[in-house]
Design an enzyme around this catalytic site. Structure first.
Site, PDB file in Angstrom:
ATOM      1  CD  GLN A  33      38.869  46.178  31.923  1.00  0.00           C
ATOM      2  OE1 GLN A  33      38.010  45.569  31.982  1.00  0.00           O
ATOM      3  NE2 GLN A  33      40.237  45.818  32.850  1.00  0.00           N
TER       4      GLN A  33
ATOM      5  CB  CYS B  66      37.022  44.129  35.032  1.00  0.00           C
ATOM      6  SG  CYS B  66      37.941  43.255  36.534  1.00  0.00           S
TER       7      CYS B  66
ATOM      8  CG  HIS C 148      37.828  39.920  33.418  1.00  0.00           C
ATOM      9  ND1 HIS C 148      38.053  41.180  33.656  1.00  0.00           N
ATOM     10  CD2 HIS C 148      37.292  39.862  32.458  1.00  0.00           C
ATOM     11  CE1 HIS C 148      37.546  41.955  32.632  1.00  0.00           C
ATOM     12  NE2 HIS C 148      37.021  41.017  31.956  1.00  0.00           N
TER      13      HIS C 148
ATOM     14  CG  ASN D 150      35.206  41.232  28.687  1.00  0.00           C
ATOM     15  OD1 ASN D 150      35.281  41.879  29.783  1.00  0.00           O
ATOM     16  ND2 ASN D 150      35.842  40.555  28.289  1.00  0.00           N
TER      17      ASN D 150
END
Lengths: 99, 250
Positions: free
Chosen positions: B20, B26, B164, B185
């Site tokens: 990102q 996110c 997150h 992630n």
């Protein structure tokens, strides 16, 4: 302690880290300020990793010159509000014996 | 339920771990990963989709570009928008300064979903059942994970509600460290285990470790006629049409 690195060693690691992560700082003194943050993060990482009972390892990466607040304010922007979880469905509700 | 699941092995996860950058997007990466997954599971096509379209176009009510948002509302946008395009058509720029690009949706391949639902909260067994069916977006409190490198994370959590948005793409058990969630992630391949995190599973709190079971959300895609329009079938139909035309011309 002798296992702690001396400053020269940390500086060398810092310079290598700067190259690896393509970092360069503009403001005067910024590089030195970032070095202190980097050294603190490195110390915390090595203390954690020296404990054999830890279930996970920590390490240097692209965030290693950031304070905890800087990291949080840039990278942790997920938000959830109760209203968004209003429609809980039974599709995946677990029942004993589910196959 | 299977003891282990890894949607990467099943081809439902884009191999390239995305990053990102210095943008708090996110939520867009989590939402896109979940749609890429359910689309592959339903149609067989793995198409890398556009986070930037969400950052630029799904803005102003619940989601706010690089300032933050939630995958749950991104799913609502994708449904209203009649789909989301590939990141080839709408590439990632890492900021949210541009206006929403008007993409000619009729000529561009889009991926659609039919709805989104929430897994029963604070229930890791239901979350396990959900992950056994498809990748699931979750919120985790990740402030203490900035320098996570490897292993099963059992460390401190920064809050109780999560900050997150990430994507669970599997689960398993480590012989040394026990049960874990396999989490994709959006901090690039240099973070964690090639961009992935293994987070403690079957935690002694109903919310799960670091709030992972607090608000799991997933998109729904019915196995409907939209599959007839999947890119590979689309090309096949085109080829067949050209064959027929050329035969007719002979």
């Amino acid at each position: 302690t002798d296992s702690q690195r001396n400053e020269a060693e940390v500086r060398t690691m810092y310079e290598q880290w700067l190259v690896k992560n393509g970092k360069n700082y503009n403001g005067l003194g910024e590089k030195e300020r970032r070095f202190k943050i980097f050294a603190d993060n490195l110390k915390s990482i090595e203390e954690h990793n020296s404990d054999p009972n830890q279930s996970y390892q920590r390490g240097l990466n692209q965030f290693s010159d950031l304070t905890a607040d800087e990291f949080r304010s840039t990278y942790l922007r997920g938000k959830v509000e109760k209203k968004s979880v209003s429609d809980v469905e039974e599709r995946y509700k677990y029942k004993e014996g589910d196959v | 339920l299977p003891d282990e699941v890894d949607w990467r092995e099943r081809g439902a996860v884009v191999p390239r771990v995305k990053a990102q950058g210095d943008c708090g997007g996110c939520w867009a990466f989590a939402a896109v990963g979940a749609v890429e997954g359910i689309n592959q599971i339903t149609t067989g096509e793995l198409i890398s989709l556009s986070e930037q379209e969400l950052l630029d176009c799904d803005r102003g009510t619940d989601n706010f570009g690089c300032t933050g948002g939630g995958a749950v509302w991104a799913f609502d946008f994708i449904i209203k928008n009649d789909g989301i395009v590939s990141d080839e058509v709408y590439p990632y720029s890492g900021n949210d300064t541009a206006a929403c690009k008007a993409i000619e949706m009729t000529t561009t391949r889009v991926v659609t979903i039919n709805g989104r639902e929430v897994v029963p909260e604070n229930d890791e067994m239901s979350l396990k059942k959900a992950v056994a069916h498809q990748p699931i977006t979750v919120m985790i409190s990740a402030a203490n994970m900035s320098d996570y490198k490897s292993g099963v994370y059992k460390g401190p959590c920064s809050n109780l509600w999560g900050d997150h948005n990430v994507l669970i793409v599997g689960y398993g058990t480590s012989p040394d460290e026990g049960d874990y969630w396999l989490i994709r992630n959006s901090w690039g391949p240099g973070w964690g285990e090639g961009g992935y995190l293994r987070l403690q599973r079957n935690f002694n709190e109903p919310t799960g470790k670091c709030a992972v079971a607090l608000a799991p959300v997933y998109p729904i895609k019915s196995n409907s006629s939209s599959n007839l329009l999947s890119p590979s079938v689309f090309k096949l139909v085109l080829l067949l049409a050209f064959q027929l035309i050329s035969l007719a011309l002979l």
